[in-house]
Design a protein around this motif. Structure first.
Motif, PDB file in Angstrom:
ATOM      1  N   ASP A   1       0.783  -3.279  -8.701  1.00 24.54           N
ATOM      2  CA  ASP A   1       1.060  -4.072  -9.905  1.00 24.54           C
ATOM      3  C   ASP A   1      -0.221  -4.567 -10.563  1.00 24.54           C
ATOM      4  O   ASP A   1      -0.204  -5.477 -11.386  1.00 24.54           O
ATOM      5  N   ASN A   2      -1.332  -3.985 -10.162  1.00 24.15           N
ATOM      6  CA  ASN A   2      -2.632  -4.336 -10.751  1.00 24.15           C
ATOM      7  C   ASN A   2      -2.990  -5.808 -10.578  1.00 24.15           C
ATOM      8  O   ASN A   2      -3.459  -6.464 -11.485  1.00 24.15           O
ATOM      9  N   ASN A   3      -2.768  -6.341  -9.403  1.00 23.20           N
ATOM     10  CA  ASN A   3      -3.185  -7.719  -9.153  1.00 23.20           C
ATOM     11  C   ASN A   3      -3.645  -7.874  -7.718  1.00 23.20           C
ATOM     12  O   ASN A   3      -3.623  -6.933  -6.932  1.00 23.20           O
ATOM     13  N   ARG A   4      -4.053  -9.078  -7.380  1.00 23.75           N
ATOM     14  CA  ARG A   4      -4.607  -9.321  -6.055  1.00 23.75           C
ATOM     15  C   ARG A   4      -3.570  -9.109  -4.960  1.00 23.75           C
ATOM     16  O   ARG A   4      -3.907  -8.689  -3.859  1.00 23.75           O
ATOM     17  N   VAL A   5      -2.336  -9.437  -5.243  1.00 25.53           N
ATOM     18  CA  VAL A   5      -1.287  -9.232  -4.253  1.00 25.53           C
ATOM     19  C   VAL A   5      -1.181  -7.756  -3.896  1.00 25.53           C
ATOM     20  O   VAL A   5      -1.023  -7.368  -2.742  1.00 25.53           O
ATOM     21  N   SER A   6      -1.306  -6.909  -4.908  1.00 25.56           N
ATOM     22  CA  SER A   6      -1.222  -5.477  -4.664  1.00 25.56           C
ATOM     23  C   SER A   6      -2.399  -4.973  -3.850  1.00 25.56           C
ATOM     24  O   SER A   6      -2.250  -4.070  -3.028  1.00 25.56           O
ATOM     25  N   LEU A   7      -3.584  -5.547  -4.064  1.00 25.48           N
ATOM     26  CA  LEU A   7      -4.741  -5.157  -3.262  1.00 25.48           C
ATOM     27  C   LEU A   7      -4.499  -5.534  -1.805  1.00 25.48           C
ATOM     28  O   LEU A   7      -4.772  -4.749  -0.900  1.00 25.48           O
ATOM     29  N   TYR A   8      -3.943  -6.714  -1.584  1.00 27.07           N
ATOM     30  CA  TYR A   8      -3.607  -7.118  -0.214  1.00 27.07           C
ATOM     31  C   TYR A   8      -2.562  -6.170   0.367  1.00 27.07           C
ATOM     32  O   TYR A   8      -2.655  -5.763   1.529  1.00 27.07           O
ATOM     33  N   THR A   9      -1.560  -5.810  -0.436  1.00 33.32           N
ATOM     34  CA  THR A   9      -0.505  -4.902   0.025  1.00 33.32           C
ATOM     35  C   THR A   9      -1.097  -3.569   0.461  1.00 33.32           C
ATOM     36  O   THR A   9      -0.704  -3.001   1.488  1.00 33.32           O
ATOM     37  N   PHE A  10      -2.050  -3.062  -0.308  1.00 34.79           N
ATOM     38  CA  PHE A  10      -2.704  -1.804   0.038  1.00 34.79           C
ATOM     39  C   PHE A  10      -3.487  -1.934   1.339  1.00 34.79           C
ATOM     40  O   PHE A  10      -3.363  -1.094   2.234  1.00 34.79           O
ATOM     41  N   ILE A  11      -4.299  -2.984   1.441  1.00 37.66           N
ATOM     42  CA  ILE A  11      -5.106  -3.183   2.652  1.00 37.66           C
ATOM     43  C   ILE A  11      -4.209  -3.317   3.876  1.00 37.66           C
ATOM     44  O   ILE A  11      -4.482  -2.730   4.931  1.00 37.66           O
ATOM     45  N   ASN A  12      -3.139  -4.060   3.731  1.00 39.93           N
ATOM     46  CA  ASN A  12      -2.205  -4.256   4.842  1.00 39.93           C
ATOM     47  C   ASN A  12      -1.584  -2.921   5.278  1.00 39.93           C
ATOM     48  O   ASN A  12      -1.551  -2.597   6.469  1.00 39.93           O
ATOM     49  N   ALA A  13      -1.125  -2.140   4.310  1.00 41.35           N
ATOM     50  CA  ALA A  13      -0.496  -0.852   4.629  1.00 41.35           C
ATOM     51  C   ALA A  13      -1.505   0.118   5.237  1.00 41.35           C
ATOM     52  O   ALA A  13      -1.204   0.831   6.208  1.00 41.35           O
ATOM     53  N   TYR A  14      -2.708   0.152   4.689  1.00 46.81           N
ATOM     54  CA  TYR A  14      -3.743   1.075   5.159  1.00 46.81           C
ATOM     55  C   TYR A  14      -4.173   0.738   6.583  1.00 46.81           C
ATOM     56  O   TYR A  14      -4.229   1.612   7.458  1.00 46.81           O
ATOM     57  N   PHE A  15      -4.461  -0.532   6.848  1.00 52.10           N
ATOM     58  CA  PHE A  15      -4.920  -0.923   8.183  1.00 52.10           C
ATOM     59  C   PHE A  15      -3.831  -0.701   9.231  1.00 52.10           C
ATOM     60  O   PHE A  15      -4.117  -0.318  10.364  1.00 52.10           O
ATOM     61  N   ARG A  16      -2.578  -0.956   8.853  1.00 54.58           N
ATOM     62  CA  ARG A  16      -1.487  -0.734   9.806  1.00 54.58           C
ATOM     63  C   ARG A  16      -1.295   0.761  10.076  1.00 54.58           C
ATOM     64  O   ARG A  16      -0.947   1.161  11.196  1.00 54.58           O
ATOM     65  N   ALA A  17      -1.524   1.583   9.075  1.00 46.90           N
ATOM     66  CA  ALA A  17      -1.457   3.031   9.278  1.00 46.90           C
ATOM     67  C   ALA A  17      -2.547   3.482  10.239  1.00 46.90           C
ATOM     68  O   ALA A  17      -2.311   4.301  11.136  1.00 46.90           O
ATOM     69  N   ILE A  18      -3.746   2.949  10.062  1.00 49.21           N
ATOM     70  CA  ILE A  18      -4.852   3.289  10.956  1.00 49.21           C
ATOM     71  C   ILE A  18      -4.560   2.843  12.383  1.00 49.21           C
ATOM     72  O   ILE A  18      -4.893   3.541  13.351  1.00 49.21           O
ATOM     73  N   ASP A  19      -3.921   1.694  12.518  1.00 50.28           N
ATOM     74  CA  ASP A  19      -3.552   1.219  13.858  1.00 50.28           C
ATOM     75  C   ASP A  19      -2.624   2.229  14.540  1.00 50.28           C
ATOM     76  O   ASP A  19      -2.789   2.539  15.717  1.00 50.28           O
ATOM     77  N   ARG A  20      -1.660   2.760  13.790  1.00 50.47           N
ATOM     78  CA  ARG A  20      -0.730   3.744  14.352  1.00 50.47           C
ATOM     79  C   ARG A  20      -1.421   5.076  14.634  1.00 50.47           C
ATOM     80  O   ARG A  20      -1.037   5.804  15.547  1.00 50.47           O
ATOM     81  N   LEU A  21      -2.416   5.396  13.830  1.00 52.66           N
ATOM     82  CA  LEU A  21      -3.058   6.710  13.901  1.00 52.66           C
ATOM     83  C   LEU A  21      -4.472   6.635  14.482  1.00 52.66           C
ATOM     84  O   LEU A  21      -5.303   7.495  14.207  1.00 52.66           O
ATOM     85  N   SER A  22      -4.719   5.630  15.285  1.00 52.85           N
ATOM     86  CA  SER A  22      -6.078   5.416  15.797  1.00 52.85           C
ATOM     87  C   SER A  22      -6.563   6.587  16.654  1.00 52.85           C
ATOM     88  O   SER A  22      -7.746   6.940  16.628  1.00 52.85           O
ATOM     89  N   GLY A  23      -5.657   7.204  17.408  1.00 51.67           N
ATOM     90  CA  GLY A  23      -6.059   8.352  18.217  1.00 51.67           C
ATOM     91  C   GLY A  23      -6.531   9.508  17.367  1.00 51.67           C
ATOM     92  O   GLY A  23      -7.561  10.147  17.655  1.00 51.67           O
ATOM     93  N   GLU A  24      -5.804   9.770  16.295  1.00 55.08           N
ATOM     94  CA  GLU A  24      -6.192  10.857  15.388  1.00 55.08           C
ATOM     95  C   GLU A  24      -7.551  10.586  14.738  1.00 55.08           C
ATOM     96  O   GLU A  24      -8.360  11.511  14.587  1.00 55.08           O
ATOM     97  N   ILE A  25      -7.790   9.334  14.358  1.00 56.07           N
ATOM     98  CA  ILE A  25      -9.077   8.974  13.756  1.00 56.07           C
ATOM     99  C   ILE A  25     -10.224   9.291  14.711  1.00 56.07           C
ATOM    100  O   ILE A  25     -11.254   9.871  14.328  1.00 56.07           O
ATOM    101  N   LYS A  26     -10.069   8.923  15.965  1.00 62.75           N
ATOM    102  CA  LYS A  26     -11.118   9.174  16.966  1.00 62.75           C
ATOM    103  C   LYS A  26     -11.367  10.669  17.126  1.00 62.75           C
ATOM    104  O   LYS A  26     -12.515  11.111  17.224  1.00 62.75           O
ATOM    105  N   ILE A  27     -10.295  11.441  17.147  1.00 63.80           N
ATOM    106  CA  ILE A  27     -10.432  12.889  17.299  1.00 63.80           C
ATOM    107  C   ILE A  27     -11.127  13.494  16.084  1.00 63.80           C
ATOM    108  O   ILE A  27     -12.006  14.361  16.218  1.00 63.80           O
ATOM    109  N   ILE A  28     -10.760  13.050  14.883  1.00 66.29           N
ATOM    110  CA  ILE A  28     -11.378  13.579  13.660  1.00 66.29           C
ATOM    111  C   ILE A  28     -12.882  13.323  13.661  1.00 66.29           C
ATOM    112  O   ILE A  28     -13.683  14.228  13.386  1.00 66.29           O
ATOM    113  N   TYR A  29     -13.279  12.113  13.967  1.00 61.37           N
ATOM    114  CA  TYR A  29     -14.705  11.778  13.982  1.00 61.37           C
ATOM    115  C   TYR A  29     -15.461  12.608  15.019  1.00 61.37           C
ATOM    116  O   TYR A  29     -16.564  13.093  14.760  1.00 61.37           O
TER     117      TYR A  29
END
Length: 204
Positions: free
Chosen positions: A87-115
């Protein structure tokens, strides 16, 4: 860049998808435990409970399995981000960060393998991964740029690019340093602190 096509001898798409998923799940466990180079296709077939000869009906090499694992990582990350309504506001930036970090938490094994193992792939596979990284980087820049525009903040393209890279890396840090961070912070606390940092980076 479009997904790469891995040849298969099996005509049933459903069966190919199921068997490849078995191989990817088995490989993830083994790659994290032993590393890509010390894991053999025989190890993967045994863990996946498939006969050694049968796996070559679905893939051509161990590198194919690593590519499929990475492809699935981006599919899941893309699926998470597509649910976000900006929605082009600060709440949306928080929403993105929250969704992204939680996705990384679920996919942490894949991240390690990729690196660790990305460079083991053929050049064409690496090209696909780099294209997905560039695509995600541009998406993060877009989120930040919209937020700045709404806040009537004037910043350089270089500043937004650097901030986008920092945001991406801070997500990855949760995967790499969770052994240390989880003793001090919950995932929600980490998200809240990182969100405050990036929101405060907006100059009003």
């Amino acid at each position: 860049m479009k997904k790469l096509t891995i040849p298969t001898q099996v005509k049933c798409d459903r069966k190919v998808k199921e068997r490849r998923q078995q191989l990817v799940e088995a490989a993830k466990v083994l790659f994290l435990e032993k590393g890509f180079h010390k894991t053999t296709t025989r190890d993967i077939s045994k863990t996946a409970k498939l006969s050694f000869g049968a796996i070559y009906e679905y893939i051509g090499s161990k590198e194919d399995i690593l590519y499929l694992l990475i492809e699935e990582f981006y599919d899941q990350l893309d699926g998470t981000l597509q649910t976000i309504h900006l929605d082009n506001n600060r709440v949306s930036l928080y929403t993105f960060i929250n969704a992204y970090f939680r996705a990384i938490d679920r996919l942490s094994g894949e991240i390690k393998i990729i690196y660790r193992d990305l460079q083991s792939l053929p050049a064409t596979y690496i090209e696909y991964v780099l294209s997905k990284e560039a695509e995600f980087f541009n998406f993060v820049k877009k989120v930040l740029k919209r937020t700045y525009q709404l806040e009537n903040a004037i910043v350089s393209e270089e500043y937004i690019s650097l901030l986008a890279r920092n945001l991406i890396i801070q997500g990855h840090m949760w995967a790499f340093r969770s052994w240390d961070l989880k003793d001090k912070l919950s995932l929600k606390e980490y998200i809240d602190l990182q969100s405050t940092f990036f929101l405060n980076a907006i100059q009003e």
